[in-house]
Design a protein around this motif. Structure first.
Motif, PDB file in Angstrom:
ATOM      1  N   SER A 190      -1.886  52.196  19.076  1.00 59.76           N
ATOM      2  CA  SER A 190      -1.316  52.796  17.867  1.00 59.76           C
ATOM      3  C   SER A 190      -0.613  54.133  18.157  1.00 59.76           C
ATOM      4  O   SER A 190      -0.858  55.139  17.499  1.00 59.76           O
ATOM      5  CB  SER A 190      -2.361  52.979  16.757  1.00 59.76           C
ATOM      6  N   PHE A 191       0.251  54.094  19.177  1.00 61.67           N
ATOM      7  CA  PHE A 191       1.132  55.227  19.499  1.00 61.67           C
ATOM      8  C   PHE A 191       0.365  56.453  20.006  1.00 61.67           C
ATOM      9  O   PHE A 191       0.811  57.576  19.871  1.00 61.67           O
ATOM     10  CB  PHE A 191       2.012  55.604  18.289  1.00 61.67           C
ATOM     11  N   GLN A 192      -0.792  56.189  20.638  1.00 58.63           N
ATOM     12  CA  GLN A 192      -1.616  57.307  21.093  1.00 58.63           C
ATOM     13  C   GLN A 192      -1.651  57.466  22.609  1.00 58.63           C
ATOM     14  O   GLN A 192      -1.994  58.538  23.103  1.00 58.63           O
ATOM     15  CB  GLN A 192      -3.062  57.128  20.585  1.00 58.63           C
ATOM     16  N   VAL A 226       3.563  56.467  25.624  1.00 55.15           N
ATOM     17  CA  VAL A 226       4.526  56.596  24.510  1.00 55.15           C
ATOM     18  C   VAL A 226       5.621  57.591  24.890  1.00 55.15           C
ATOM     19  O   VAL A 226       5.344  58.632  25.489  1.00 55.15           O
ATOM     20  CB  VAL A 226       3.808  57.075  23.228  1.00 55.15           C
ATOM     21  N   LEU A 252      10.756  52.482  16.825  1.00 53.30           N
ATOM     22  CA  LEU A 252       9.995  52.335  15.564  1.00 53.30           C
ATOM     23  C   LEU A 252      10.807  52.840  14.389  1.00 53.30           C
ATOM     24  O   LEU A 252      10.797  52.255  13.305  1.00 53.30           O
ATOM     25  CB  LEU A 252       8.662  53.083  15.664  1.00 53.30           C
ATOM     26  N   SER A 253      11.514  53.937  14.596  1.00 47.10           N
ATOM     27  CA  SER A 253      12.352  54.475  13.531  1.00 47.10           C
ATOM     28  C   SER A 253      13.383  53.432  13.105  1.00 47.10           C
ATOM     29  O   SER A 253      13.665  53.260  11.910  1.00 47.10           O
ATOM     30  CB  SER A 253      13.025  55.749  14.047  1.00 47.10           C
ATOM     31  N   GLU A 254      13.915  52.697  14.064  1.00 47.62           N
ATOM     32  CA  GLU A 254      14.890  51.654  13.740  1.00 47.62           C
ATOM     33  C   GLU A 254      14.210  50.450  13.077  1.00 47.62           C
ATOM     34  O   GLU A 254      14.757  49.864  12.138  1.00 47.62           O
ATOM     35  CB  GLU A 254      15.663  51.243  15.000  1.00 47.62           C
ATOM     36  N   TYR A 261      11.672  50.546  11.151  1.00 50.32           N
ATOM     37  CA  TYR A 261      11.367  50.938   9.764  1.00 50.32           C
ATOM     38  C   TYR A 261      12.615  50.966   8.879  1.00 50.32           C
ATOM     39  O   TYR A 261      12.500  51.112   7.666  1.00 50.32           O
ATOM     40  CB  TYR A 261      10.650  52.291   9.719  1.00 50.32           C
ATOM     41  N   SER A 280       9.733  59.258  23.683  1.00 47.19           N
ATOM     42  CA  SER A 280      10.662  59.489  22.582  1.00 47.19           C
ATOM     43  C   SER A 280      11.332  58.181  22.165  1.00 47.19           C
ATOM     44  O   SER A 280      11.518  57.896  20.981  1.00 47.19           O
ATOM     45  CB  SER A 280      11.714  60.506  23.038  1.00 47.19           C
ATOM     46  N   GLU A 281      11.661  57.361  23.142  1.00 50.38           N
ATOM     47  CA  GLU A 281      12.341  56.099  22.857  1.00 50.38           C
ATOM     48  C   GLU A 281      11.436  55.125  22.093  1.00 50.38           C
ATOM     49  O   GLU A 281      11.919  54.361  21.248  1.00 50.38           O
ATOM     50  CB  GLU A 281      12.805  55.480  24.172  1.00 50.38           C
ATOM     51  N   TYR A 319       6.422  45.094  16.307  1.00 48.98           N
ATOM     52  CA  TYR A 319       5.489  46.164  15.936  1.00 48.98           C
ATOM     53  C   TYR A 319       4.131  45.932  16.600  1.00 48.98           C
ATOM     54  O   TYR A 319       3.539  46.857  17.171  1.00 48.98           O
ATOM     55  CB  TYR A 319       5.331  46.224  14.408  1.00 48.98           C
ATOM     56  N   HIS A 345       9.281  55.878  19.808  1.00 52.58           N
ATOM     57  CA  HIS A 345       9.381  56.248  18.391  1.00 52.58           C
ATOM     58  C   HIS A 345      10.788  56.010  17.847  1.00 52.58           C
ATOM     59  O   HIS A 345      10.953  55.724  16.661  1.00 52.58           O
ATOM     60  CB  HIS A 345       8.955  57.704  18.188  1.00 52.58           C
ATOM     61  N   GLN A 346      11.801  56.124  18.710  1.00 51.64           N
ATOM     62  CA  GLN A 346      13.155  55.828  18.255  1.00 51.64           C
ATOM     63  C   GLN A 346      13.259  54.354  17.840  1.00 51.64           C
ATOM     64  O   GLN A 346      13.852  54.028  16.795  1.00 51.64           O
ATOM     65  CB  GLN A 346      14.162  56.130  19.383  1.00 51.64           C
TER      66      GLN A 346
END
Lengths: 324, 324
Positions: free
Chosen positions: A160-162, A166, A174-176, A178, A168-169, A151, A171-172
């Protein structure tokens, strides 16, 4: 998501001793990717040593695993694994490099020289994205510190993801992350916001000194010797101070100066995202370095001379204002 | 991801005229979710009006669709659609509420009263997450402004994906937003960083005034009348100024005061994420409001009195330091 080079996976699975290295002046992505990989390989029964340059900046000095850095237990390794470093010369290496059979190079800088015997170079936001995928490919579960490290790597290299790196991958992934039962809010605060009182006061003093030049297109921030003496801090200009100017509406270029000695300044240049002017062109003419959005150099003369030079160069380039 | 209440989808698909409403003093999530929904329904051929409280804060006043706000073309609507508002009384409504058949309530506050005829209340990070899912369910493609609006809503309600309300699904939605060919870097900068020179100077002055009390556990920031006169700004204390204290290492509680008139102060209280002390307990005893991490009130007396009260309450509560 692409697979990480299978030859790297095979080599790691079939060998035992690894020395992990990263670039000089390690940042959040260097530390995060090294720790996540090192702890992950330990879970697979590998013997892992780290050689990392100290000091580690306070905001990313958050991991117990750092206690094991620079305890080199072996005089030879199956491989050096280098993360987040684009050139061989920029790696932080021991004075006497131990023996090794292979160099594995895992990096996200498109300029990477490909110095490894085995390389995985891919243009993603952070080396930590690649390490996440490598660990997933090797079916290594993440403990909380490994997840925090990944992270930290991704979050710091993307602001911070700005930032525009960045995808799509990103965030993918990060989704994993989380989906693990860990909280990242506290680490986000520590990495992105926490300052000592003196760091906060230095930041406030920098804002207080900021003036706008050239119809508000250039911001000029000077931290003089007295302020630095009062609030401490090292010779480098921190990112948040260097970015004060570009966060002011209408500003294209931010110039931040830290007085090292009388008439000797460390200079940091930043260009806002809506401006095409290449600030590294100024830095290079003063023997500095960096890239078109962020660069720096050392200046030895009167500030008024530098001020006029930057204004002229910016205006001569037609302001560099793009269409965004 | 869960489905949005199918009765809401059916009602929208089978009716024509909608008035979109949100909470008073609209924030990024209120504006973002209203605009994304409004433009999406227009793409389905619906007639959409908006009634939204002005002024809209500068950092989120980024959308062309705002030009269509408060042009109410109808005296009656099939439904009022209320987004991001937990109670009927907190909705910003026209003085004369037009006729309507139905109220549709879409919100992410777990405290939502369920005031709609049709409700979808779900505890997610932002109302914009729900609107994203609703639009996806209705197979409405996102244009760039709709995507920017959803990004703004989620990004502002999560502090750029840093707060503890972020979930795996939040990042899954972002991963899907990034599959659209739009860039979010510029909007992230404008929403989270851009300040006018005067706002930046006010921020610097606030840092300059910050002192630490009670062994560094309480930060005390005062913006006096002279500073406010010098740099302008409204009576409210902006989030970034209110958070200066809690971003200082070791601080549990941040107290920020803005001098409205002599001996009349607007007070903002924040607790750091590692502190369990409920700052709303202080605000409520002064007829203020808010929640345990962020609250505010108006104070009419000498500051020294308030300072001693806050120190006593904090110490009497055993510091409120939790285990994080």
């Amino acid at each position: 998501m692409n697979l990480i080079n299978e030859k790297i996976v095979d080599y790691i699975q079939n060998h035992k001793n690894f020395l992990l290295l990263t670039h000089q002046k390690p940042d959040g992505d260097a530390i995060g990717s090294a720790i996540a990989l090192g702890k992950g390989l330990k879970k697979l029964g590998k013997q892992i040593d780290y050689f990392v340059q100290f000091p580690i900046e306070q905001n990313i000095n958050l991991f117990n695993e750092i206690n094991y850095f620079n305890e080199m237990k072996n005089s030879s390794y199956d491989a050096l694994i280098v993360v987040d470093c684009s050139t061989w010369s920029h790696i932080c290496k021991p004075d006497k490099i131990p023996e090794y059979k292979t160099v594995i190079n895992i990096d996200h800088h498109i300029t990477n020289e490909g110095y490894g015997d085995l390389n995985h170079v891919e243009d993603v936001a952070a080396a930590s994205e690649l390490i996440y995928r490598l660990l997933k490919q090797m079916k290594v579960p993440l403990d909380e510190e490994m997840a925090d490290a990944l992270y930290t790597g991704i979050s710091t290299d993307t602001g911070s993801f700005q930032f525009s790196n960045v995808t799509s991958e990103t965030h993918q992934i990060l989704s994993e992350l989380y989906q693990y039962p860990y909280s990242y809010a506290n680490i986000a605060r520590r990495v992105h916001h926490e300052k000592t009182l003196m760091q906060m006061k230095m930041y406030g003093a920098a804002i207080g000194s900021t003036t706008l030049l050239n119809d508000g297109t250039i911001a000029w921030t000077v931290l003089n010797h007295k302020t630095i003496d009062q609030y401490g801090g090292d010779i480098n200009i921190s990112d948040d101070i260097a970015n004060i100017g570009t966060n002011i509406k209408g500003v294209d270029i931010s110039v931040t100066l830290k007085e090292v000695e009388k008439d000797i300044y460390r200079v940091s240049l930043r260009a806002s995202s809506k401006c095409d002017f290449d600030v590294s062109s100024i830095a290079k003419s003063h023997n500095g370095g960096g890239h078109n959005k962020a660069s720096g150099f050392t200046f030895r003369s009167k500030l008024e001379v530098l001020k006029q030079e930057i204004i002229s160069r910016y205006n001569d380039a037609g302001n560099g204002r793009n269409q965004q």
